[in-house]
Scaffold this motif. Structure first.
Motif, PDB file in Angstrom:
ATOM      1  N   UNK A   5       0.429  -1.375  -0.087  1.00  0.00           N
ATOM      2  CA  UNK A   5       0.049   0.360  -0.359  1.00  0.00           C
ATOM      3  C   UNK A   5       1.046   1.391  -0.306  1.00  0.00           C
ATOM      4  N   UNK A   6       1.681   1.993   0.790  1.00  0.00           N
ATOM      5  CA  UNK A   6       2.908   2.612   0.656  1.00  0.00           C
ATOM      6  C   UNK A   6       3.352   2.541  -0.211  1.00  0.00           C
ATOM      7  N   UNK A   7       4.256   1.421  -1.259  1.00  0.00           N
ATOM      8  CA  UNK A   7       4.013   1.872  -2.661  1.00  0.00           C
ATOM      9  C   UNK A   7       3.295   2.030  -3.719  1.00  0.00           C
ATOM     10  N   UNK A   8       2.096   1.560  -3.325  1.00  0.00           N
ATOM     11  CA  UNK A   8       0.651   1.624  -4.369  1.00  0.00           C
ATOM     12  C   UNK A   8       0.423   2.977  -4.447  1.00  0.00           C
ATOM     13  N   UNK A   9      -0.233   3.266  -2.967  1.00  0.00           N
ATOM     14  CA  UNK A   9      -0.699   3.956  -2.916  1.00  0.00           C
ATOM     15  C   UNK A   9       0.400   5.676  -2.400  1.00  0.00           C
TER      16      UNK A   9
END
Length: 418
Positions: A91-95
């Motif tokens: 989530x940290x990478x994608x969002x």
């Protein structure tokens, strides 16, 4: 407005926790984080994300590096926290990073997906929750690829799939869901040029062919024997129909049409899904009468209520009423009492079901659990039928030595006023 109860005010909800205030919540988080490595790492990453991509990227790279090099087994006690940590990183990478620096996020999503093999070996048993994290990452990847040069996206996608074809055979649909058709077409051409016999590679090409809208390429992944099987023929025919190639669909289906068997050369019963595709083909070819004939024959053979509803639904005026009566009459007289009654109960045609039970009650053979459900639907308007059905089910349970079930069904039957 009623005042919230003390119990509701003590529930751990976002609203109730907010009432503690920022400072107290921060103190609690710090205390808990000292005993939870995964939570402490998550908080550090969240703080870095708040400071911007230049601070977040090193934290993400550090965690990715650990996933790439770690070999220790994840115990069953550690697994829930490990999966939460894995999904939080995704989530940290994608969002978070994806909004700040899409190119940097894309590069790290490729790395994240590449950790699947090493990470899965650390788990004694892989499970849906683990695979779901990577499948969602593949979908995130597709979203970020959508804004990139299609040639570069296609090249990167094929390289990744060639390195781990089995994994990508599962992820490709999620990635391609938002990938432009042009990129899928380029990727298909690149993939076809690679002669790979690795497990999953053919499935990768099929997914690319679907996304590219290339039915011929999809068909080419099957050998002649496979094309003569109903599941493959049906899947191929549906793709031809979706592109408007009606005759090509018909040809695909005819290859797998039921063939004579036995000394008398009787036709084998058709595969249900193949038959569904055949009906769709007949409709598309303008042979509505032929499609109706197949629907009715299929219903007679299978007693599938969906087939009967489709048969009736294609008729207008009083014809549909007459056809509905024909369906009910056939179901009521069928040799398999439970299958016939199931058609009437699921239609629903409760009056017809009641008549069937009362007329053929002595030969009723219905599983006790099913009879109990059906009796509950019948008892208000047709109590005599519900009573008869429960009695027969109780007798069946008694013969099986399911004495408690038999007693319960008997008591339920006795509670109905006839």
């Amino acid at each position: 407005m009623a005042k919230p109860s003390l119990a509701s005010q003590k529930k751990v909800t976002a609203e109730n926790l907010a009432s503690l205030g920022v400072e107290r919540l921060a103190e609690i988080l710090v205390e808990v984080a000292e005993t939870r490595t995964d939570l402490k790492r998550r908080l550090r990453m969240e703080l870095a994300a708040g400071l911007g991509a230049t601070h977040l990227v090193p934290e993400i790279d550090k965690r990715l590096g650990a996933l790439e090099t770690s070999r220790g087994q994840v115990t069953w006690r550690q697994k829930p926290a490990f999966l939460r940590d894995l999904d939080a990183l995704r989530g940290l990478i994608a969002d978070r990073l994806g909004r700040q620096e899409p190119d940097a996020a894309l590069e790290r999503l490729w790395r994240f997906l590449a950790t699947h093999g090493a990470t899965s070996r650390r788990l004694r048993e892989r499970e849906e929750a683990f695979e779901a994290v990577y499948a969602q990452a593949a979908g995130d990847l597709g979203r970020l690829l959508a804004g990139h040069d299609p040639h570069l996206a296609a090249n990167a996608l094929v390289e990744a799939a060639a390195a781990a074809p089995e994994a990508w055979s599962h992820w490709m649909p999620q990635t391609l869901a938002t990938t432009p058709k042009t990129a899928a077409q380029i990727a298909l051409t690149l993939a076809q040029a690679r002669a790979k016999a690795a497990p999953g590679w053919i499935a990768v090409i099929r997914h690319l062919a679907d996304a590219a809208g290339d039915v011929e390429a999809y068909a080419a992944t099957y050998g002649a024997p496979a094309l003569e099987t109903p599941p493959v023929a049906g899947a191929l025919a549906r793709r031809w129909l979706a592109t408007g190639k009606v005759e090509a669909a018909g040809q695909a289906l005819r290859r797998a049409a039921p063939k004579p068997k036995g000394l008398r050369g009787r036709l084998a019963a058709p595969d249900f899904d193949w038959e569904s595709a055949w009906i769709d083909y007949l409709e598309a070819a303008g042979d509505a009468a032929g499609a109706q004939a197949v629907r009715w024959a299929s219903f007679q053979r299978t007693l599938d209520a969906g087939r009967a509803k489709a048969f009736v639904g294609r008729l207008d005026g009083f014809d549909d009423v007459e056809a509905e009566g024909k369906v009910f009459a056939y179901a009521r007289a069928h040799d398999d009492f439970q299958k016939g009654l199931a058609v009437l109960m699921t239609w629903p045609a409760l009056a017809e079901a009641s008549r069937m039970i009362l007329d053929r009650g002595d030969e009723a053979r219905v599983e006790p659990d099913q009879a109990e459900d059906w009796a509950a639907k019948l008892r208000a308007r047709f109590p005599a039928a519900a009573h008869r059905l429960l009695r027969k089910a109780a007798a069946t349970a008694f013969k099986r030595r399911e004495l408690k079930l038999s007693q319960r069904l008997t008591e339920e039957a006795d509670s109905i006023t006839i």
